[in-house]
Design a protein around this motif. Structure first.
Motif, PDB file in Angstrom:
ATOM      1  N   SER A 110       0.815  -1.217   0.000  1.00  0.00           N
ATOM      2  CA  SER A 110       0.000   0.000   0.000  1.00  0.00           C
ATOM      3  C   SER A 110       0.850   1.270   0.000  1.00  0.00           C
ATOM      4  N   LYS A 111       2.147   1.141   0.175  1.00  0.00           N
ATOM      5  CA  LYS A 111       3.018   2.319   0.190  1.00  0.00           C
ATOM      6  C   LYS A 111       2.883   3.132  -1.099  1.00  0.00           C
ATOM      7  N   THR A 112       2.770   2.435  -2.214  1.00  0.00           N
ATOM      8  CA  THR A 112       2.635   3.109  -3.503  1.00  0.00           C
ATOM      9  C   THR A 112       1.364   3.950  -3.549  1.00  0.00           C
ATOM     10  N   PHE A 113       0.263   3.379  -3.054  1.00  0.00           N
ATOM     11  CA  PHE A 113      -0.995   4.121  -3.010  1.00  0.00           C
ATOM     12  C   PHE A 113      -0.853   5.361  -2.135  1.00  0.00           C
ATOM     13  N   MET A 114      -0.240   5.179  -0.975  1.00  0.00           N
ATOM     14  CA  MET A 114      -0.133   6.289  -0.025  1.00  0.00           C
ATOM     15  C   MET A 114       0.721   7.418  -0.583  1.00  0.00           C
ATOM     16  N   VAL A 115       1.813   7.092  -1.227  1.00  0.00           N
ATOM     17  CA  VAL A 115       2.671   8.126  -1.814  1.00  0.00           C
ATOM     18  C   VAL A 115       1.898   8.873  -2.896  1.00  0.00           C
ATOM     19  N   ALA A 133       3.098  10.123   3.761  1.00  0.00           N
ATOM     20  CA  ALA A 133       2.535   8.856   3.284  1.00  0.00           C
ATOM     21  C   ALA A 133       2.956   7.685   4.176  1.00  0.00           C
ATOM     22  N   MET A 134       4.233   7.632   4.546  1.00  0.00           N
ATOM     23  CA  MET A 134       4.724   6.517   5.372  1.00  0.00           C
ATOM     24  C   MET A 134       4.177   6.605   6.797  1.00  0.00           C
ATOM     25  N   ALA A 135       4.058   7.827   7.315  1.00  0.00           N
ATOM     26  CA  ALA A 135       3.498   7.990   8.656  1.00  0.00           C
ATOM     27  C   ALA A 135       2.040   7.539   8.684  1.00  0.00           C
ATOM     28  N   THR A 136       1.280   7.934   7.681  1.00  0.00           N
ATOM     29  CA  THR A 136      -0.125   7.531   7.596  1.00  0.00           C
ATOM     30  C   THR A 136      -0.243   6.026   7.408  1.00  0.00           C
ATOM     31  N   ASN A 137       0.610   5.461   6.585  1.00  0.00           N
ATOM     32  CA  ASN A 137       0.605   4.016   6.357  1.00  0.00           C
ATOM     33  C   ASN A 137       0.891   3.268   7.665  1.00  0.00           C
ATOM     34  N   SER A 138       1.825   3.772   8.458  1.00  0.00           N
ATOM     35  CA  SER A 138       2.142   3.147   9.749  1.00  0.00           C
ATOM     36  C   SER A 138       0.951   3.211  10.703  1.00  0.00           C
ATOM     37  N   LEU A 139       0.243   4.325  10.700  1.00  0.00           N
ATOM     38  CA  LEU A 139      -0.937   4.453  11.553  1.00  0.00           C
ATOM     39  C   LEU A 139      -2.035   3.487  11.117  1.00  0.00           C
ATOM     40  N   PHE A 140      -2.234   3.355   9.806  1.00  0.00           N
ATOM     41  CA  PHE A 140      -3.198   2.374   9.300  1.00  0.00           C
ATOM     42  C   PHE A 140      -2.805   0.964   9.722  1.00  0.00           C
ATOM     43  N   LYS A 141      -1.503   0.687   9.667  1.00  0.00           N
ATOM     44  CA  LYS A 141      -1.009  -0.647  10.035  1.00  0.00           C
ATOM     45  C   LYS A 141      -1.296  -0.947  11.502  1.00  0.00           C
ATOM     46  N   ILE A 142      -1.017  -0.015  12.385  1.00  0.00           N
ATOM     47  CA  ILE A 142      -1.279  -0.198  13.817  1.00  0.00           C
ATOM     48  C   ILE A 142      -2.775  -0.415  14.058  1.00  0.00           C
ATOM     49  N   GLY A 143      -3.597   0.386  13.414  1.00  0.00           N
ATOM     50  CA  GLY A 143      -5.045   0.228  13.546  1.00  0.00           C
ATOM     51  C   GLY A 143      -5.517  -1.124  13.046  1.00  0.00           C
ATOM     52  N   PHE A 144      -4.944  -1.589  11.946  1.00  0.00           N
ATOM     53  CA  PHE A 144      -5.300  -2.901  11.381  1.00  0.00           C
ATOM     54  C   PHE A 144      -4.947  -4.012  12.363  1.00  0.00           C
TER      55      PHE A 144
END
Length: 133
Positions: free
Chosen positions: A37-42, A52-63
């Motif tokens: 999903s990194k590509t989508f976030m960027v 993008a990476m910070a948001t992706n990490s937050l999504f990951k923790i929530g998941f």
């Protein structure tokens, strides 16, 4: 005087089998989903990789929290007295959790796609405004 007859159950075994499997499934799905999903976030955040990476990490923790929390909520097994019932109970629990995990993965993918579409529409609106001037 009453005597209590203790019958051996496989409940503890069910918990010891179930927990590592659902945790491993959650980790595998999470790693796969958020690596890709990194590509989508960027793209969503217009090449701003740090956001993008910070948001992706937050999504990951929530998941992780959501899925492991759900796995723990449905952990209860009832009087498993035979190995056959153990296999059936584990199949139902792990199968149900796998279906849930798949749905959660698809929901996240839809969120990423919707975010990307919104981002692209916003870019087009900005470009149209700049060409109108």
């Amino acid at each position: 005087m009453t005597t209590t007859v203790l019958t051996q159950t496989y409940n503890f075994s069910a918990y010891m089998i179930y927990l590592p499997i659902v945790i491993a499934l959650t980790v595998l799905v999470t790693q796969f989903l958020f690596k890709n999903s990194k590509t989508f976030m960027v793209d969503i955040f217009h090449q701003k990789e740090d956001i993008a990476m910070a948001t992706n990490s937050l999504f990951k923790i929530g998941f992780y929290l959501l899925n492991i929390g759900f796995a723990l909520c449905i952990i209860e097994f009832f009087q498993i007295e035979t190995v056959e019932r153990l296999v059936v109970a584990l199949s139902k629990k792990i199968g149900g959790f796998s279906i849930y995990l798949g749905l959660m993965m698809l929901l996240n993918l839809l969120l990423f796609l919707k975010g990307r579409k919104h981002s692209m529409n916003k870019e087009k609106r900005i470009e149209n405004e700049n060409t109108d001037i």
